[in-house]
Motif scaffolding. Structure first.
Motif, PDB file in Angstrom:
ATOM      1  N   ASP A 180       0.705  -1.273   0.116  1.00 55.86           N
ATOM      2  CA  ASP A 180      -0.468  -0.391   0.476  1.00 55.86           C
ATOM      3  C   ASP A 180       0.920   1.170  -0.312  1.00 55.86           C
ATOM      4  O   ASP A 180       0.520   2.091  -0.940  1.00 55.86           O
ATOM      5  CB  ASP A 180      -0.583   0.304   1.288  1.00 55.86           C
ATOM      6  N   VAL A 181       1.762   1.006   1.043  1.00 57.27           N
ATOM      7  CA  VAL A 181       2.847   2.605   0.480  1.00 57.27           C
ATOM      8  C   VAL A 181       3.499   2.344  -0.570  1.00 57.27           C
ATOM      9  O   VAL A 181       3.472   3.635  -0.880  1.00 57.27           O
ATOM     10  CB  VAL A 181       3.583   2.648   1.669  1.00 57.27           C
ATOM     11  N   LEU A 184       0.795   4.148  -3.310  1.00 55.20           N
ATOM     12  CA  LEU A 184       1.000   5.494  -3.094  1.00 55.20           C
ATOM     13  C   LEU A 184       1.589   6.499  -3.328  1.00 55.20           C
ATOM     14  O   LEU A 184       1.410   7.555  -3.768  1.00 55.20           O
ATOM     15  CB  LEU A 184       0.915   5.648  -1.865  1.00 55.20           C
ATOM     16  N   LYS A 185       3.291   5.971  -3.611  1.00 50.30           N
ATOM     17  CA  LYS A 185       4.023   6.274  -3.474  1.00 50.30           C
ATOM     18  C   LYS A 185       4.097   6.253  -5.228  1.00 50.30           C
ATOM     19  O   LYS A 185       4.708   7.732  -5.702  1.00 50.30           O
ATOM     20  CB  LYS A 185       5.284   6.045  -3.412  1.00 50.30           C
ATOM     21  N   LEU A 187       1.531   6.292  -6.868  1.00 52.51           N
ATOM     22  CA  LEU A 187       0.452   7.138  -7.283  1.00 52.51           C
ATOM     23  C   LEU A 187       0.157   8.795  -7.562  1.00 52.51           C
ATOM     24  O   LEU A 187       0.334   9.592  -8.650  1.00 52.51           O
ATOM     25  CB  LEU A 187      -0.818   6.785  -6.487  1.00 52.51           C
ATOM     26  N   LYS A 188       1.383   8.468  -6.449  1.00 54.80           N
ATOM     27  CA  LYS A 188       1.711  10.334  -6.216  1.00 54.80           C
ATOM     28  C   LYS A 188       2.670  10.937  -7.229  1.00 54.80           C
ATOM     29  O   LYS A 188       2.743  12.334  -7.746  1.00 54.80           O
ATOM     30  CB  LYS A 188       2.718  10.590  -5.260  1.00 54.80           C
TER      31      LYS A 188
END
Ligand SMILES: Nc1ncnc2c1ncn2[C@@H]1O[C@H](COP(=O)(O)OP(=O)(O)O)[C@@H](O)[C@H]1O
Ligand SMILES: [Mg+2]
Length: 261
Positions: A180-181, A184-185, A187-188
């Motif tokens: 998940d982390v 997010l990276k 996706l950012k």
């Protein structure tokens, strides 16, 4: 005029029709999500768009030009760049070395190898560092690629794609296998590209991209079954049936993986 369009695109493997009469348009600078159950033809569609497969029938056009039978390299030169469902980087090279051919090539020389051999080492290093900085990997430039986490390898693959200066970036399940982390990276990073280039992103888990994309196209059994605004598409009974219908069947077989949300 759309950036990319397909008309009546079909790909058959023996008796199986993996892509069936697909008419898809991708507009300039939009972010399009392509979703659908496993085996619905999403990767095959990307292979047809990027020239890895030739279609059984139908046409592909990019920037108003028919490219149906053009080689993958020529499509890259036109600005169509992809990443792969299984992350594709050179594990035996140092991280920065992955970017050498791309950064050199995107300087628009036709004499790629000549340029590769003659361009100054400092120049190549600088462009590679710049590409790595963009995805936050500059501190790993000298590390062996094999030692990167799967999430960082995905970022490197995206850096590699970006160094080719894409007009259309095609991402095949960029979040698969990531924590998940890490998601997010990635996706950012993708959010910084949104609106600046055209993005088509295949994703199995809709929740990962529903807030990111402008539009969703849904594939099922090789066909495009629904397209439009993400929240409307998710309410579409046909889309729910193709996801949840299969979900019920898989539950009975004990292999459910609730993928719609
Ligand atoms: N190179 C290939 N040769 C034969 N069949 C293939 C090939 N690639 C994909 N297929 C078949 O085409 C269908 C669609 O696969 P794919 O495009 O990978 O689906 P998705 O990416 O939506 O999971 C599947 O039934 C798959 O087995
Ligand atoms: Mg796939």
């Amino acid at each position: 005029m759309s950036l990319l369009t397909t008309s009546g695109l079909v790909k058959k493997f023996g008796g199986l029709t993996a892509v069936n009469d697909v008419n898809l348009s991708i507009e300039e600078n939009e972010t399009l999500g392509i979703i659908g159950p496993n085996g619905s033809g999403k990767t095959t569609l990307f292979n047809l768009l990027t020239g890895f497969f030739l279609p059984t029938s139908g046409k592909v056009s990019f920037q108003g030009r028919y490219i149906t039978r053009l080689s993958p390299e020529k499509r890259v030169a036109m600005g169509m760049v992809r990443t792969f469902q299984l992350v594709s980087v050179f594990n035996s090279l140092k991280v920065w070395e992955n970017l050498v051919p791309c950064t050199t090539w995107s300087n628009k020389s036709h004499y790629t190898f000549w340029k590769l051999l003659t361009s100054s080492a400092q120049n190549t290093w600088d462009s590679s560092r710049e590409a790595l900085k963009l995805v936050g990997l500059e501190n790993y430039a000298n590390a062996l690629t094999a030692e990167l986490s799967y999430g960082d390898k995905r970022l490197l693959e995206i850096a590699l794609s970006l160094s080719l200066k894409p007009k259309l970036l095609l991402l095949d399940e960029p979040f698969s296998g990531l924590s998940d982390v890490e998601i997010l990276k990635v996706l950012k990073l993708l959010k910084t590209l949104k609106g600046k280039i055209t993005i088509a992103i295949i994703e199995h888990k809709i929740s990962a991209i529903v807030d990111f994309v402008d539009r969703l196209s849904v594939m099922n059994e090789g066909r495009l079954i629904c397209e439009g605004n993400p929240s409307e598409v998710l309410r579409d009974p046909l889309v729910n049936e193709c996801y949840w219908g299969k979900e019920e069947m898989l539950k009975e077989e004990g292999q459910s993986d609730a993928s719609l949300v």
